[in-house]
Design an enzyme around this catalytic site. Structure first.
Site, mmCIF file in Angstrom:
data_model
loop_
_atom_site.group_PDB
_atom_site.id
_atom_site.type_symbol
_atom_site.label_atom_id
_atom_site.label_comp_id
_atom_site.label_asym_id
_atom_site.label_seq_id
_atom_site.Cartn_x
_atom_site.Cartn_y
_atom_site.Cartn_z
ATOM 1 N N HIS A 186 42.900 25.289 34.439
ATOM 2 C CA HIS A 186 43.911 24.398 36.042
ATOM 3 C C HIS A 186 45.099 24.719 35.699
ATOM 4 O O HIS A 186 45.754 24.262 36.788
ATOM 5 C CB HIS A 186 43.023 23.126 36.160
ATOM 6 C CG HIS A 186 41.721 23.247 36.865
ATOM 7 N ND1 HIS A 186 40.657 21.953 35.981
ATOM 8 C CD2 HIS A 186 40.730 23.979 37.636
ATOM 9 C CE1 HIS A 186 39.628 22.108 37.068
ATOM 10 N NE2 HIS A 186 39.320 23.495 37.530
ATOM 11 N N ARG A 325 34.681 32.846 51.243
ATOM 12 C CA ARG A 325 33.943 32.249 50.253
ATOM 13 C C ARG A 325 33.087 31.472 50.600
ATOM 14 O O ARG A 325 33.310 30.551 50.682
ATOM 15 C CB ARG A 325 34.150 32.382 49.248
ATOM 16 C CG ARG A 325 33.185 32.313 47.888
ATOM 17 C CD ARG A 325 33.690 33.108 46.406
ATOM 18 N NE ARG A 325 33.894 30.785 46.837
ATOM 19 C CZ ARG A 325 35.099 30.535 45.316
ATOM 20 N NH1 ARG A 325 35.493 31.866 44.306
ATOM 21 N NH2 ARG A 325 35.484 29.806 44.959
ATOM 22 N N ASN A 438 38.291 36.997 37.110
ATOM 23 C CA ASN A 438 38.291 36.260 36.122
ATOM 24 C C ASN A 438 36.842 35.731 35.837
ATOM 25 O O ASN A 438 36.082 36.234 34.761
ATOM 26 C CB ASN A 438 38.452 34.929 36.824
ATOM 27 C CG ASN A 438 40.176 34.300 37.502
ATOM 28 O OD1 ASN A 438 40.548 34.953 37.982
ATOM 29 N ND2 ASN A 438 40.419 33.802 38.821
ATOM 30 N N ASP A 439 35.783 35.863 37.262
ATOM 31 C CA ASP A 439 34.611 35.857 36.973
ATOM 32 C C ASP A 439 33.975 36.763 35.836
ATOM 33 O O ASP A 439 32.707 37.230 35.136
ATOM 34 C CB ASP A 439 33.015 35.459 37.591
ATOM 35 C CG ASP A 439 33.407 34.029 37.854
ATOM 36 O OD1 ASP A 439 33.172 32.815 37.134
ATOM 37 O OD2 ASP A 439 32.849 32.972 38.631
ATOM 38 N N CYS A 486 40.904 39.486 44.148
ATOM 39 C CA CYS A 486 40.776 38.300 44.548
ATOM 40 C C CYS A 486 40.578 37.245 43.812
ATOM 41 O O CYS A 486 41.392 36.176 44.201
ATOM 42 C CB CYS A 486 39.514 37.536 45.742
ATOM 43 S SG CYS A 486 38.164 37.360 45.590
#
Length: 558
Positions: A186, A325, A438-439, A486
């Site tokens: 974050h 999404r 990221n994932d 993205c």
């Protein structure tokens, strides 16, 4: 004597200033016992403190807007968790003071999160911040936070709570350095949104002495301690050059030889739209819709509420492309009406599309709302599903879109290695792919993206990750369909050139990164980007991959 430290650069720019450290955390309250007749009053005191802290977090989110608002509202939900309050009241009933009961109840919950691993373990810092705020309120002391200062400084911390990061004053806080965190923490996401240079996962950050002058390069991840005048001059000159390149860069994204690469924005809601428009975004490549559901007080939002929010974003990009999404719930975004609360490892459980397919009514309402929102709006709407694992998932989502009467492009996010490996199969059911790097990195390397000690596995320059990107892009090219990125990887200007060389057809990022990426692409031809991509894939480490690409493109930093 000058010393160089290296962490992970997560927000572009250079900052030179004195070190100021974040205030220490609230101390553990004493184990004060209370008489039984005081229990009810003490319970009420705890409830009031929790509500005040939750309301403050929501208010801070409203002031910050955008990504920060969603993060802070999620923290407010943590504070108001009914199971936590039941535990607090139980502890008070057997003699604990309100502050001690809160501390112990949060400690037990903290242990559960840390043991769960994955996304939930990454929320421990957020939980600690909520606990500290409630305990401070009960003790009647100020909440430690950003230091007061009349002169600008570089803020150094073990980690930064979202509530602190969201309202930082960029004119006072020149840069951020944290010992923990990663590219997708974050702190990193909010630093990018603020446009503040930032380096995370810097070993030894806590050892930087108060008042020491440091120079932070948020692009390379380097931190120079006691930099000499020559070093400062070079960094300042590089900053001036970057700003000149940004000023000269405008219009649609394209390589030097005219190969179009649409540059899109990641948005978390209507509050993010003005910054995206100002940065020259050609549309939206990732519209996260979770903010609507996190604000719902435990219930799914109405069709009318969803239509209004979607239409506000769609209307800001006439003639452009907006990729939505659908709800990505589960893991770090649990919703009591949708996701199970007793999973041993939520990051590998029922999340994303899996949760929606178990609750088709929630998915159906969202898709119908999107269809209504797009009526009469001159925009190219596309809808994609998170956490697609195989062709069966893709077909189930495409079928749901058709049942909802959605006349839009249907896509699948590539966040699981299986989806990259079998991308061509998935593309038989959908119109496009979007890589959530990221994932994808987290699942490829079995490395929690919130753990600073594992940040090297979250580096998007990892050759294995580049291989998976190439597989997906090649599959899309063979099918004549598009494949965008993205994830935060798209915000790195040099990596954006490499992704273009791998065959990625669009790049979506935080609005603040768009000018940097546009300027970098404009310097290099498509052939150069392809050579840089090929060179990066021949290496074995993220550092070597970046170096190889830099060598090919003939620059120190794009």
């Amino acid at each position: 004597m000058e010393k160089t430290l290296r962490g992970v650069g997560v927000s572009h720019g250079v900052a030179i200033g004195v070190v100021r450290h974040m205030g220490a955390a609230v101390l553990e309250p004493p184990a004060r016992r209370i008489p039984a007749e005081d229990a009810e009053g003490e319970q009420e005191r705890a409830r009031k403190a929790v509500e005040v802290v939750a309301a403050d977090l929501v208010a801070r989110g409203g002031l910050a807007g955008g990504e920060a608002q969603a993060v802070l509202e999620a923290q407010a939900l943590m504070a108001r968790d009914p199971e936590l309050m039941v535990d607090v009241e139980r502890r008070i009933a057997v003699g604990s003071s309100a502050e001690r009961a809160v501390f112990d109840a949060f400690a037990a919950y903290r242990e559960l999160l840390a043991g769960a691993g994955g996304y939930l373990a990454g929320r421990v810092a957020d939980l600690d911040d909520v606990r500290n705020r409630i305990v401070a309120r009960l003790l009647g002391v100020s909440m430690p936070g950003v230091p007061d200062s009349e002169v600008p400084f570089v803020l150094v911390a073990r980690d930064l709570a979202p509530a602190d990061t969201a309202l930082l004053d960029p004119s006072l806080v020149l840069g951020l350095v944290t010992q923990e965190g990663g590219p997708t923490s974050h702190s990193a996401i909010l630093a990018r949104a603020l446009g503040v240079p930032a380096v995370v996962a810097l070993a030894g950050a806590g050892g930087l002495a108060e008042g020491t002058v440091i120079a932070v390069d948020g692009s390379t991840g380097e931190v120079f301690v006691d930099p000499g005048e020559e070093r400062k001059a070079r960094l300042v000159a590089a900053g001036v050059e970057r700003r000149s390149a940004l000023a000269a860069s405008s219009g649609p994204g394209a390589t030097a030889d005219g190969h179009r690469v649409p540059l899109l924005a990641n948005v978390g809601g209507p509050c993010d739209v003005p910054a995206a428009v100002e940065a020259g975004a050609e549309g939206v490549g990732l519209f996260r819709t979770e903010f609507l559901f996190l604000d719902g007080g435990g219930r799914a939002p109405s069709v009318e509420g969803q239509v209004a929010a979607y239409r506000e974003v769609l209307g800001a990009f006439p003639g452009g492309r907006v990729v939505v999404r659908v709800l990505d719930a589960g893991a770090d975004k649990p919703l009591e009406f949708l996701t199970p609360g007793d999973e041993p490892n939520p990051a590998l459980g029922v999340r994303g599309l899996r949760a929606l397919l178990e609750h088709p009514e929630v998915l159906g309402v969202q898709l119908s709302a999107l269809a209504q929102a797009a009526e009469g709006v001159p925009v190219h709407l596309e809808v994609m599903a998170p956490m697609v694992a195989d062709r069966g998932d893709a077909k189930a989502f495409a079928d749901a879109c058709r049942r909802a009467g959605l006349r839009a492009g249907v896509g699948a996010m590539v966040e699981i290695p299986s989806a990259a490996l079998r991308a061509r199969s998935i593309l038989r059911e959908v119109d496009f792919l979007s890589l959530g790097t990221n994932d994808l990195a987290q699942y490829t390397f079995a490395a929690d993206r919130q753990v600073g000690a594992l940040s090297r596995f979250q580096d998007p320059w990892q050759p294995a990750l580049l291989d998976l990107v190439a597989l997906a892009a090649e599959a899309a090219g063979a099918e004549g369909k598009s494949c965008g990125v993205c994830g935060e990887a798209a915000s790195d200007p040099l990596l954006a050139c490499v992704l273009t060389g791998l065959g990625v057809t669009s790049l979506s990022m935080a609005a603040a990164s768009i000018p940097y990426v546009r300027a970098a692409l404009a310097k290099h031809t498509l052939a150069q980007c392809r050579r840089a991509a090929a060179a990066a894939r021949t290496t074995d480490t993220a550092h070597d991959a970046r170096t190889a690409a830099q060598t090919v493109l003939g620059c120190e930093q794009a």
